[in-house]
Write an enzyme that holds these catalytic residues in place. Structure first.
Site, short mmCIF file in Angstrom:
data_model
loop_
_atom_site.label_atom_id
_atom_site.label_comp_id
_atom_site.label_asym_id
_atom_site.label_seq_id
_atom_site.Cartn_x
_atom_site.Cartn_y
_atom_site.Cartn_z
N LYS A 9 60.08 14.73 37.26
CA LYS A 9 60.91 15.45 36.28
C LYS A 9 62.34 14.92 36.28
CE LYS A 9 62.74 19.61 37.50
NZ LYS A 9 64.21 19.73 37.33
N ASN A 10 62.94 14.81 37.47
CA ASN A 10 64.36 14.47 37.53
C ASN A 10 64.64 12.99 37.29
OD1 ASN A 10 64.87 17.13 37.87
ND2 ASN A 10 65.30 17.02 40.06
N ARG A 50 69.96 23.05 32.38
CA ARG A 50 71.27 22.45 32.69
C ARG A 50 71.26 20.93 32.55
NH1 ARG A 50 75.10 24.64 35.40
NH2 ARG A 50 75.45 22.57 36.24
N CYS A 72 73.77 29.28 37.31
CA CYS A 72 72.33 29.50 37.21
C CYS A 72 71.87 30.19 38.49
CB CYS A 72 71.59 28.19 36.98
SG CYS A 72 71.66 27.11 38.39
N ARG A 86 77.34 25.63 39.91
CA ARG A 86 77.03 24.32 39.35
C ARG A 86 77.99 23.85 38.25
NH1 ARG A 86 70.62 23.78 38.67
NH2 ARG A 86 71.09 21.57 38.88
N ASP A 102 65.74 20.41 47.09
CA ASP A 102 64.60 20.79 46.24
C ASP A 102 63.32 21.01 47.05
OD1 ASP A 102 66.24 20.68 44.06
OD2 ASP A 102 65.55 18.73 43.36
N ILE A 110 73.78 22.28 49.81
CA ILE A 110 74.04 21.76 48.46
C ILE A 110 74.37 22.89 47.47
CG2 ILE A 110 73.19 20.27 46.58
CD1 ILE A 110 73.31 18.75 49.23
N ARG A 165 58.43 24.71 34.42
CA ARG A 165 59.55 23.81 34.13
C ARG A 165 59.38 22.50 34.87
NH1 ARG A 165 65.44 26.16 34.64
NH2 ARG A 165 65.70 23.97 34.17
N1 EPU Z 1 78.90 19.83 41.72
C1 EPU Z 1 80.20 20.13 41.43
N2 EPU Z 1 80.80 19.53 40.34
C2 EPU Z 1 80.12 18.65 39.56
C3 EPU Z 1 78.78 18.34 39.85
C4 EPU Z 1 78.19 18.94 40.95
O1 EPU Z 1 80.83 20.92 42.12
O2 EPU Z 1 80.71 18.15 38.60
C5 EPU Z 1 78.24 20.44 42.90
C6 EPU Z 1 77.04 21.32 42.54
O3 EPU Z 1 77.46 22.61 42.18
C7 EPU Z 1 76.24 21.27 43.81
C8 EPU Z 1 76.47 19.83 44.30
O4 EPU Z 1 77.67 19.40 43.66
O5 EPU Z 1 76.77 22.15 44.74
C9 EPU Z 1 75.38 18.83 43.99
O6 EPU Z 1 74.95 18.99 42.66
P1 EPU Z 1 74.38 17.81 41.77
O7 EPU Z 1 75.35 17.54 40.69
O8 EPU Z 1 73.95 16.66 42.62
O9 EPU Z 1 73.11 18.52 41.13
P2 EPU Z 1 72.55 18.28 39.68
O10 EPU Z 1 72.79 16.87 39.31
O11 EPU Z 1 73.03 19.35 38.77
C10 EPU Z 1 70.17 17.47 40.42
C11 EPU Z 1 68.77 17.90 40.18
C12 EPU Z 1 68.50 19.21 40.91
C13 EPU Z 1 68.76 18.99 42.40
C14 EPU Z 1 70.18 18.46 42.61
C15 EPU Z 1 70.51 18.13 44.06
C16 EPU Z 1 68.28 16.95 38.01
C17 EPU Z 1 68.01 17.17 36.58
N3 EPU Z 1 68.54 18.05 38.75
O12 EPU Z 1 71.00 18.51 39.90
O13 EPU Z 1 67.14 19.54 40.71
O14 EPU Z 1 68.59 20.19 43.11
O15 EPU Z 1 70.39 17.28 41.81
O16 EPU Z 1 69.63 17.17 44.54
O17 EPU Z 1 68.23 15.83 38.49
C18 EPU Z 1 65.26 20.95 40.62
O18 EPU Z 1 64.59 19.98 40.24
O19 EPU Z 1 64.73 22.04 40.97
C19 EPU Z 1 66.71 20.85 40.66
C20 EPU Z 1 67.50 21.91 40.69
#
Ligand code: EPU
Length: 418
Positions: free
Chosen positions: A23-24, A92, A116, A121, A304, A326, A397
């Site tokens: 998915k990701n 998201r 969320c 996030r 995850d 995280i 999802r």
């Molecule tokens: N964060 C910030 N500011 C930002 C971006 C992130 O503070 O601008 C914080 C987030 O709030 C979090 C941490 O940094 O505390 C890491 O978040 P990250 O941005 O890496 O997460 P994401 O890119 O929104 C992806 C996956 C998630 C997975 C996370 C961590 C996708 C579409 N989603 O989310 O997947 O948990 O990385 O590995 O790639 C899932 O599949 O169930 C899922 C939630």
């Protein structure tokens, strides 16, 4: 009556199951189709609600999407640059269109993703990176509005790694003028999968999969066909299912190297693991052992997989702890697991789990994708009663055909209502 998943647990799972496309990885790859006016073909795309939401969003932006497992995305007539609230609020990852839209069309209007179920996030790191590349970014009526005539390469140091933030800036950097250097970038395999696909389309990206990514901007990309990598979290979930049921499961079409930290912990938990180039066999015959995990960005133990590992620990032979570093609120599964007889004490980002002798089936509610997976695992491991999971759309999802795949391994699992 809303749809529910019913599980009568206590059956050791046995047999083979094939991991679906990730998915990701699929979601950013689909967003990358916005970067060029030609047709991009993606193979091994999982049939998931999030993939359907991304399709809807791309169609809204003018992309022609055809096919399912093999998905053709034609951005020839794209031009609308707005990702509306109705779609972003349900997923998201919609924010992944921000970088490509800005890079190709010089503008993007993306509804600001709210908090969320797993935490606040924010997307400040995505925005700071785009600003460093010369974009003007502001908030207007709940939308992030970004503009730039042509993005310029820049050196960007992430204050902490972000997966979709790194992906957005990689996509933005591909069409920027000059070199973009991303430091402290996310090292997740999904980032590398995106970079590999973009390089096939003519991008010049090196270092993806490490913390330092370099992107030499090009003026245009060319069409390509790319196969989405296997889902490492789905794979890990089946390993946990073998463990919690005392079964013997082989996951085919996976990449063991993407699961090093997970395999390590599963071994500590008493699961016997064998692996080949693209398969993992997980067997558990002597009970589950207590093991501690701390989530970390890749190559650490993935957040995850945290909920699924915790489900496994509920039946361990002692005391274990799970520390979530995280996401601040990713413990929604805890009260539900406790309703099935688990003994878990929460304090801030730590969960202390005292293994119990057995779990019992109960009606429980899914709250987010991975929390739901942990409830399925607990249901499979429960030796009495029936587990009834509501709000199954969370599972749909991110897990392709989960109930049928588990039934194929011998699980007594079925859907009702809906
Ligand atoms: N964060 C910030 N500011 C930002 C971006 C992130 O503070 O601008 C914080 C987030 O709030 C979090 C941490 O940094 O505390 C890491 O978040 P990250 O941005 O890496 O997460 P994401 O890119 O929104 C992806 C996956 C998630 C997975 C996370 C961590 C996708 C579409 N989603 O989310 O997947 O948990 O990385 O590995 O790639 C899932 O599949 O169930 C899922 C939630």
């Amino acid at each position: 009556m809303p749809e529910r998943i019913m599980i009568e647990g206590g059956v050791p799972l046995r047999g083979e199951v094939t991991a679906s496309g990730a998915k990701n990885a699929a979601l950013p790859l689909m967003a990358a189709s916005l970067l060029m006016p030609g047709k991009m073909v993606l193979e091994n795309v999982p049939d998931l609600r999030d993939v359907r939401t991304m399709k809807k969003l791309l169609e809204h932006l003018g992309v022609r999407c055809e096919g399912d497992g093999t998905l053709s995305l034609d951005s020839a007539r794209t031009g609308n640059c707005e990702a509306p609230y109705e779609l972003v609020k349900t997923m998201r990852a919609s924010v992944l269109v921000l970088g490509p839209l800005l890079a190709r069309f010089g503008q993007a209007r993306v509804s600001q993703p709210g908090g969320c179920a797993i935490g606040a996030r924010p997307i400040n790191r995505h925005v700071a990176g785009l600003e460093a590349m010369g974009a003007t970014v502001y908030l207007e009526h709940g939308y992030v509005v970004a503009r730039a005539d042509r993005l310029r390469g820049a050196q960007i140091v992430f204050e902490a790694p972000t997966v979709t933030g790194t992906e957005n800036l990689v996509m933005a950097g591909v069409l920027a003028e000059g070199e973009t250097v991303l430091l402290n970038a996310a090292r997740e395999p999904e980032v590398k999968d995106l970079a590999d696909a973009l390089n096939l389309m003519g991008a010049r990206i090196t270092g993806a999969g490490t913390a330092e990514i370099r992107i030499q901007g090009v003026t245009s990309l060319t069409p390509a066909t790319y196969t989405v990598m296997p889902d490492r979290i789905e794979t890990g979930t089946y390993i946990a299912a073998a463990g919690i049921t005392g079964g013997d499961v082989t996951v085919r079409h996976c990449v063991p190297d993407h699961l090093r930290a997970v395999i390590e912990k599963m071994k500590k938990a008493g699961i016997d693991i064998e692996e080949g180039e693209d398969w993992i066999r997980a067997r558990c015959g002597n009970g589950i052992k207590a093991a501690d995990v701390i989530t970390d960005p890749f190559p650490g133990f993935p957040t995850d997989m945290q909920a699924q590992f915790m489900a496994l620990m509920t039946l361990s032979d002692g005391l274990s702890s799970v520390t979530e570093t995280i996401f601040e609120q990713r413990f929604m599964h805890v009260p539900e697991l406790c309703r099935m007889g688990a003994d878990i004490t929460l304090s801030e980002r730590h969960a202390a789990i005292k293994g119990v002798r057995s779990l019992s089936g109960a009606p429980v509610m899914a709250t987010d994708l991975r929390a739901s997976a942990s409830l399925v695992l607990a249901g499979l491991g429960a030796t009495e009663g029936v587990t009834e999971i509501s709000r199954v759309y969370h599972l749909d999802r991110g897990y392709e055909d989960l109930d049928n795949k588990l039934a194929g391994l011998g699980a007594r699992i079925w859907r009702t209502g809906g």
